[in-house]
Design an enzyme around this catalytic site. Structure first.
Site, PDB file in Angstrom:
ATOM      1  CD  GLU A   1      89.284  33.088 -49.011  1.00 57.97           C
ATOM      2  OE1 GLU A   1      88.241  32.768 -48.450  1.00 57.97           O
ATOM      3  OE2 GLU A   1      89.861  34.624 -49.612  1.00 57.97           O
TER       4      GLU A   1
ATOM      5  CG  HIS B   1      84.390  32.272 -45.276  1.00 57.81           C
ATOM      6  ND1 HIS B   1      84.960  31.562 -45.690  1.00 57.81           N
ATOM      7  CD2 HIS B   1      85.076  33.561 -45.768  1.00 57.81           C
ATOM      8  CE1 HIS B   1      85.809  31.683 -46.570  1.00 57.81           C
ATOM      9  NE2 HIS B   1      85.850  32.847 -46.461  1.00 57.81           N
ATOM     10  CD  GLU B   2      83.287  37.030 -45.694  1.00 55.92           C
ATOM     11  OE1 GLU B   2      84.638  37.623 -45.744  1.00 55.92           O
ATOM     12  OE2 GLU B   2      83.001  35.997 -46.572  1.00 55.92           O
TER      13      GLU B   2
ATOM     14  CG  HIS C   1      88.742  36.007 -43.844  1.00 45.69           C
ATOM     15  ND1 HIS C   1      90.368  35.588 -44.428  1.00 45.69           N
ATOM     16  CD2 HIS C   1      88.248  35.757 -44.768  1.00 45.69           C
ATOM     17  CE1 HIS C   1      90.125  34.622 -45.452  1.00 45.69           C
ATOM     18  NE2 HIS C   1      88.770  34.830 -45.536  1.00 45.69           N
TER      19      HIS C   1
ATOM     20  N   GLY D   1      79.790  37.004 -52.266  1.00 46.53           N
ATOM     21  CA  GLY D   1      78.912  36.490 -51.105  1.00 46.53           C
ATOM     22  C   GLY D   1      78.712  37.715 -49.889  1.00 46.53           C
ATOM     23  CB  ALA D   2      80.444  37.589 -47.089  1.00 44.90           C
TER      24      ALA D   2
ATOM     25  CD  GLU E   1      88.482  39.079 -46.703  1.00 43.24           C
ATOM     26  OE1 GLU E   1      87.259  38.308 -47.415  1.00 43.24           O
ATOM     27  OE2 GLU E   1      89.877  38.428 -46.578  1.00 43.24           O
TER      28      GLU E   1
HETATM   29 ZN   LIG Z   1      87.158  34.486 -47.524  1.00 39.34          ZN
END
Ligand SMILES: [Zn+2]
Ligand SMILES: *[C@@H]1O[C@H](CO)[C@@H](O)[C@H](O)[C@H]1NC(C)=O
Ligand SMILES: *[C@@H]1O[C@H](CO)[C@@H](O)[C@H](O)[C@H]1NC(C)=O
Ligand SMILES: *[C@@H]1O[C@H](CO)[C@@H](O)[C@H](O)[C@H]1NC(C)=O
Ligand SMILES: *[C@@H]1O[C@H](CO)[C@@H](O)[C@H](O)[C@H]1NC(C)=O
Ligand SMILES: *[C@@H]1O[C@H](CO)[C@@H](O)[C@H](O)[C@H]1NC(C)=O
Length: 950
Positions: free
Chosen positions: A406, A383-384, A387, A347-348, A350
């Site tokens: 995570e 979310h990213e 991180h 999805g992505a 970091e």
């Molecule tokens: Zn993550």
């Protein structure tokens, strides 16, 4: 300790509050996506329960040679790298896209050795004059031993250099190499992505290093604790721009091999892990904000110029500010780039300072995208960005603590998103999106503990299997519980201390307001080191409480032992008849706790579902709760209203309570207007539709649900002024989707007319789609179901024309809803013609069609008839077939269907195609479980539903 340190004490994990900070990495949500889907498939399939399948671990052959072990020896530490890379964005004479590069690494010897072992995978090296693959020199006046021999261990992905003498402890050396690799389209390492712009093909060179692919881009010590500084230089075509973790220092024109190129040098990175490196070479364009941190959003020109990056730019700065404050640490870098890539597996990701996304995780189009799409964008970004501190600044020592990295990012992404979108109440969605999702997987005996032993996670395969629902969602759920019982402020304080290298335990123990029955470590070990979770049973007649490992399949046998006996330290919060809150720790299997004795009051436990456990009660208390729901449901918190339904249905599947009790929790929905309880109910009732939509139960089920959803439909008609406005509250916008889809599905009057009217307006004026983006899925489906060939053909044309992935996906689904068998058959033919439907979408389309009660038998015949062709054309391994078989057999629940499946299995065994056999096995298991469930429950469900309509 400087920035980017990792906690190397073996107990770092425990210290930083369970590791709250010895973290690690992450991949992004994304991978989660692909990987998790794959995993869910496997897990979901073995509904019998019992077991399943963690993919077989390949254990390395025993050997004492250091190069046969997957882990690096502890003899050398990298200090910094100088890397120069030149990717070719056009194929060479052999049609191969390649890159060339040079890399030097300064390494310090910390234990005497005459071996240098460094990761390298799929790279070819230029030989030196002495005929070696590398050159070694001493730094700081040291002289270096001569190289005797260099070779490659492909299994462990090492380059091995044998020296004629030992390296000296405390001395530093420079190891230099020249190499070439393929810029392939495998979405890992240094890879290429492609797209078309104004009819011209464009190639992007980009990276995905996590978890173990930095070694595919250049030779490196590719383990998370081997942090170093990276000096990067990229050589690239003149029309392109180069990005990397650090800010560009400058770009100059150069000529190599008669080619005019640009050369961009980057600011050296912080001291960081290899899996967080990233570089992108593209013709992308950007938008940027003028705020202090350089925030830039990059992507295809067309997308950026049409404003699809605006939302990401709007929310990034507030989210960064929020986290600076939350972590009490300023953003560690001078810039923040975010790039949307046309091809991206996860999805992505970091990467520090250069976060990469798949387009739908970063781009948002106000006219075309739904709330769900927007919510996805803001939570992925949060979310990213979370991180950037937790994971990147402090990093797990090894992958076995991935869950901390995570789970933490997944948890705090809701806090960051909530700050960016304060009116949404998005934190409440954690219950549906993380807690309940983890509950489902973690109730199987095939689940696993959050934390693994370090020696259980060694090979790249083992590492990549950790990116699953347990790691992300259970991790988030358990940290949310911890933050609740510590209080958010102590949790955050602990985190600050952790980011500075101390322990969370210290903070909590020092805070006298926090009363814990045991140390944080003792409490948390029970949640981290053993799989599963408890169902707590409260007997309000006696005050007895007890806990039991919750397993969805009553006959399941747990084979994995646990040091804690599958008992937990459970923080129980509760309320009595709407007031009188309390908190109590259950530390043993059973306990007597007088205040839980309630007389005539009802008792509700696990307030707001902050605890990671389910709750069951004595029958009288269930009755009192049901009465409260039907008289005044608002006295019970909205999250608990959803949870009562979810707990009841799951307890019923586990045969702990009766199915009719579960159904009775839905009766009060007549009065419910909120999204979370409705969504919980619909998800749980989904199984009823699957099992019963071809049986005599279907009629009474429809009648019952129609009556329940009618007031909700009317309510939305009302608050939207007859469907002309958006409901003002975010949660209502989500629930409006439920109202319309359930109303149309159960035949509420006016629903079908409404969706057809919208669709007809669109047909009259194809350039202006009047359907609210949130409602497209359900409107397309219902209008096409109610319509004929004209509606279908129009939808098909729009599908072929669509340039927005999310829109095409919605139509692909809508087209599967027609009730005309010939249209469904024609659609099926299209699905396996790559000129009509892209291969990546074929299995989805077929599965959608089989979700249609009329399509289901057609699909089954079709797939069996075309098995050979499908296996030939779609041989991307078992993934495709797994998804296909699982999808088209999900309704199977009769002996007849079981026999057909068994026949298919034999036919395949007799043919030369081996694909799909495992998926068929699993489908057989699951069909058997369905047959059992139906035979046990059908009559009761039928009776109950029939009673409701009289
Ligand atoms: Zn993550
Ligand atoms: C590595 O690159 C840096 C920055 O360009 C340079 O200062 C340094 O001398 C290089 N190190 C070696 C050993 O070449
Ligand atoms: C590396 O060498 C192998 C064996 O000669 C060859 O098949 C492969 O194409 C080479 N890769 C690159 C990127 O040149
Ligand atoms: C971004 O913010 C601007 C200024 O507040 C606003 O006008 C615009 O609508 C926002 N764009 C999106 C897509 O949210
Ligand atoms: C950290 O907290 C202290 C004390 O509350 C505050 O003064 C400081 O500004 C905070 N630092 C950051 C970077 O937020
Ligand atoms: C599902 O679990 C059962 C019970 O342990 C086991 O016998 C069966 O092989 C499993 N099925 C699959 C497809 O893994």
């Amino acid at each position: 300790m400087g920035k980017g340190f990792y906690i190397s004490r073996p107990l770092g994990f425990v210290l930083c509050g369970l590791g709250i900070v010895a973290m690690l990495t992450i991949f992004s949500l994304s991978v989660v996506y692909t990987k998790e889907k794959r995993k869910n498939q496997v897990t979901a399939i073995n509904e019998t329960g019992m077991v399943t399948t963690a993919a077989p671990h390949t254990t390395p052959a025993p050997s004492n040679e250091p190069w046969d072990k997957y882990r690096l020896p502890d003899t050398l530490l990298p200090e910094y790298y100088n890397v120069t890379l030149w990717p070719r964005l056009v194929p060479d004479e052999q049609g191969m896209y390649i890159f060339t590069g040079t890399s030097g690494v300064a390494l310090t010897c910390i234990k005497e050795t005459n071996l240098i072992i460094i990761h390298s995978n799929k790279l070819n090296y230029t030989l030196t004059l002495e005929n070696h693959h590398a050159k070694l020199t001493g730094l700081g006046g040291t002289s270096a031993p001569a190289i005797l021999k260099t070779w490659f261990q492909t299994q462990t992905q090492f380059m091995v250099i044998l020296l004629n003498e030992k390296l000296e402890v405390g001395k530093s050396y420079w190891l230099y190499m020249e190499f070439r690799g393929e810029l392939s389209d495998d979405l890992a390492g240094f890879y290429r992505s492609q797209y078309t712009e104004n009819g011209v093909k464009k190639v992007v060179a980009t990276t995905q290093m996590q978890a173990t692919a930095a070694r595919n881009a250049f030779p490196c010590f590719d383990e998370p604790s081997m942090k170093a500084v990276f000096h990067l230089t990229l050589q690239h075509p003149p029309e392109t721009v180069a990005l990397a973790n650090g800010m560009e220092l400058g770009t100059e024109s150069i000529t190599i091999e008669d080619k005019k190129l640009l050369q961009t040098r980057f600011k050296p990175t912080e001291k960081m892990s290899t899996y967080l490196l990233a570089f992108v070479i593209s013709e992308f364009t950007k938008i940027q904000s003028s705020e202090k941190t350089n925030i830039r959003i990059w992507g295809r020109k067309e997308a950026i110029e049409s404003g699809q990056g605006d939302y990401a730019l709007n929310v990034t700065f507030p989210i960064l500010k929020y986290f600076e404050n939350y972590y009490n640490t300023t953003y560690p870098l001078s810039k923040s780039d975010q790039v949307a890539l046309p091809d991206f597996a996860a999805g992505a990701m970091e990467n520090w300072g250069l976060v990469t996304y798949r387009e739908q995780s970063l781009f948002y189009d106000p006219k075309e995208s739904s709330n769900g799409d927007k919510e996805w964008v803001v939570t992925v970004i949060a979310h990213e960005l979370a991180h950037m501190w937790f994971g990147n600044l402090v990093t797990m020592r090894w992958w076995n603590d991935l869950w901390l990295n995570e789970g933490f990012a997944s948890y705090v992404s809701y806090l960051g998103a909530d700050y960016a979108e304060p009116t949404w109440n998005i934190k409440d969605l954690m219950v549906l999106q993380q807690v309940q999702r983890a509950f489902a997987v973690d109730a199987l005996v095939s689940s696993h503990p959050l934390s693994s032993r370090e020696d259980e996670v060694i090979t790249p395969d083992q590492i990549s299997q950790l990116f699953d629902t347990i790691t992300y969602s259970k991790g988030a759920a358990v940290l949310r519980m911890l933050s609740e019982f510590l209080t958010e402020s102590v949790f955050a304080k602990g985190l600050h201390v952790c980011l500075k290298g101390l322990g969370l335990t210290t903070v909590a123990d020092a805070d006298s307001r926090i009363q814990l029955p045991a140390s944080i470590k003792e409490i948390m070990n029970r949640w981290i080191l053993q799989m599963g979770y408890p169902v707590v049973t409260i007997d309000t007649r006696t005050g007895n409480i007890s806990q039991q490992h919750f397993l969805i399949h009553p006959e399941a046998v747990v084979e994995k032992p646990s040091d804690y006996n599958y008992e937990w330290f459970v923080p129980i919060t509760w309320m009595k008849s709407g007031s009188n809150m309390g908190q109590h720790w259950l530390l043993t299997k059973t306990a007597l706790y007088e205040p839980m004795k309630t007389g005539t009051d009802w008792l509700l436990a696990n307030l707001n579902v902050m605890g990671y456990y389910r709750v069951n009660y004595d029958p009288q208390n269930w009755e009192r709760l049901l009465t409260q729901l039907t008289t005044d449901h608002k006295v019970i918190p909205v999250l608990n209203r959803g949870q009562i339904i979810d707990d009841a249905f799951n307890l019923a599947r586990a045969q702990i309570i009766n199915i009719t009790l579960a159904l009775r929790t839905t009766k009060y929905l007549l009065k419910e207007k909120e999204y979370i309880p409705w969504e919980s109910a619909i998800r749980n009732l989904q199984y009823f539709f699957l099992m019963f939509d071809r049986t005599e139960v279907y009629g009474p089920l429809q009648t019952y649900l129609r009556r329940n959803v009618q007031p909700l439909f009317d309510h939305f008609q009302n608050i939207t002024s007859n469907w002309t406005q958006k409901p003002p509250r975010y949660m209502d916008q989500s629930n409006q989707i439920n109202a319309i889809s359930m109303a149309c599905r159960t035949g509420v009057k006016g629903c079908s007319e409404l969706t057809r009217m919208w669709y007809r307006q669109w047909m009259k004026n194809p350039d202006s789609n009047p359907i609210p983006p949130n409602l497209k899925n359900t409107v397309y489906c219902n209008a096409i179901a109610a319509g004929g060939v004209e509606e279908w053909d129009f939808g098909w044309q729009m599908f072929k024309k669509s340039t927005i992935a999310a829109e095409a996906e919605k139509l692909l689904y809508g087209l599967s809803c027609t009730k005309e068998p010939w249209l469904l058959n024609r659609y099926l033919e299209f699905t396996i013609d790559p000129k009509q439907v892209r291969k990546q979408d074929a299995a989805f389309a077929i599965v959608y069609i089989s979700g249609n009660v009329i399509g289901q038998p057609l699909v089954w015949d079709f797939v069996r008839a075309k098995w050979e062709q499908i296996t030939k054309d779609y041989d991307d391994g078992s993934f495709f077939f797994g998804r296909l078989i699982q999808g088209i057999t999900k309704k199977f629940s009769t002996e007849f269907e079981l026999k057909q499946l068994q026949r298919l299995k034999e036919d395949i065994a007799a043919s030369s195609f081996s694909f799909g056999t495992q998926a068929i096995e699993q489908a057989i298991e699951k069909t058997k479980a369905n047959i059992k469930w139906v035979s046990k429950n059908k009559a009761q469900v039928m009776n109950w539903l029939t009673e409701q309509s009289t």
